[in-house]
Design an enzyme around this catalytic site. Sequence first.
Site, PDB file in Angstrom:
ATOM      1  N   GLU A 108     -22.736  64.559 -73.037  1.00  0.00           N
ATOM      2  CA  GLU A 108     -21.649  64.831 -72.099  1.00  0.00           C
ATOM      3  C   GLU A 108     -21.156  66.274 -72.197  1.00  0.00           C
ATOM      4  OE1 GLU A 108     -22.245  60.633 -72.229  1.00  0.00           O
ATOM      5  OE2 GLU A 108     -21.911  62.050 -73.872  1.00  0.00           O
TER       6      GLU A 108
ATOM      7  N   HIS B  94     -15.379  51.681 -72.591  1.00  0.00           N
ATOM      8  CA  HIS B  94     -15.798  51.544 -71.203  1.00  0.00           C
ATOM      9  C   HIS B  94     -14.641  51.252 -70.247  1.00  0.00           C
ATOM     10  CE1 HIS B  94     -19.560  51.102 -73.373  1.00  0.00           C
ATOM     11  NE2 HIS B  94     -20.241  51.139 -72.257  1.00  0.00           N
TER      12      HIS B  94
END
Length: 325
Positions: free
Chosen positions: A60, A129
Amino acid sequence: MSKLNVVQAINQALRHEMERNPDLILMGEDIGKDGGVFRVTEGLIDQFGERRVVDTPLSESGIVGVAIGMAAYGLTPVVEIQFMGFLYAAMEQLISHAARLRTRTRGRYTCPIVVRTPYGGGIHAPEHHSESTEAFFVHTPGLKVVVPSTPAEAKGLMLSAIRDPDPVIFLEPAKIYRAIKEEVPEGDNAIPLGEARLLTEGKDLTLITWGAMLHPTLKAADRMAEKGVEAEVIDLRTLSPLDSATIIRSVEKTGRAVIIHEAPKTCGLGAEIAARLCEEALLSLEAPVARVTGFDTPIPLPKNEKYYLPDVDQIVEAAEQAVGF
C-alpha cells in the site's frame, strides 16, 4: 438513465473519466483481470489495457507513493486500496507527502490523486476490513475526504474527486455496495465537493450523517414523522472540507441536532460538528447536541457487529431525548 448499485455507478464514473482523460491511470491490487475485491473495476482492463489498469504488488505504501510521483508529473492516478484497514500502511505517504505537496512547493505542484477504499462495517468481515477511521484523514490539512451514500451520489462525487487538483480520500461504504439501486444519470453528473445535501426539511430537529448511516437515519426520520416530529436530514457527502454553513443554517432553524456515525465516539467527526455548533449556533440550541456512534473499541468480529453499528432504534431514542429536553 439506468438503475445501478454503488459498485456499478463507480465503475461507470471511472470509465467515463478514462474515456475523457487519457492520462488517467488506475492502480491497485487485483484490479485488472479480477476487477478488485468488490469488482468495482471489472471490465476496465478489457477496454483500456494493462498500461492504464495496473495490477500492483501488495504494498500500500508503494502504491500510494508511486501515485504521488505520477501525479506530480502530470498524470491522474486513481488508487484502489482493498480495505480501509490496509490504508494505514500508506499513512506516511499520504500525510507527509500527498497532503503537503501543494504547500511544500508553494503551489508549483499539486497532487491530483484519488485513493478509493471500501470502509465501514456491515459486511461481516474479519479484522482490519471494517474500519471507520475517517477522522484520521479529516484531521490532515491538504487531504479532501469524500463519502457517498447512494449510487448516483457515488458516481457524481467520483467524477469531481478525479478532477480535483488535490488528493482525495474516497471512502466507499461497503455495506451498501450492492444493497441499494437507483437511477443514475448517464454521462457527466458531477457533484461539487464541499457541499452537503438536505434530503428532508423540518422544523423540530436536524439529523446529520454520511455514508451507510444515511439509510437508518432516514428510517428514523420517518418514524419521528409518525410521532409528529419534523426532522431535517443532512447528508454531508464531503467530510473535508466540511459544509458548516448548511449544518449551522439548519440547526439555527430547528434548535436541535443529532449526529450519527459508525466511527468511535471519541474524537470522531461528530465531536467537531458539535464543537462548531457550540461556537456558531449556541444561542439557537434548545437541547444538547447528541451523538449516536460506534463504541470506543475496535469493531467486533462478525457475531457482535450488529451490536456495534448504530441502528434506527438508537437514532430515534436520541432524537426523542433531544425533542423532549
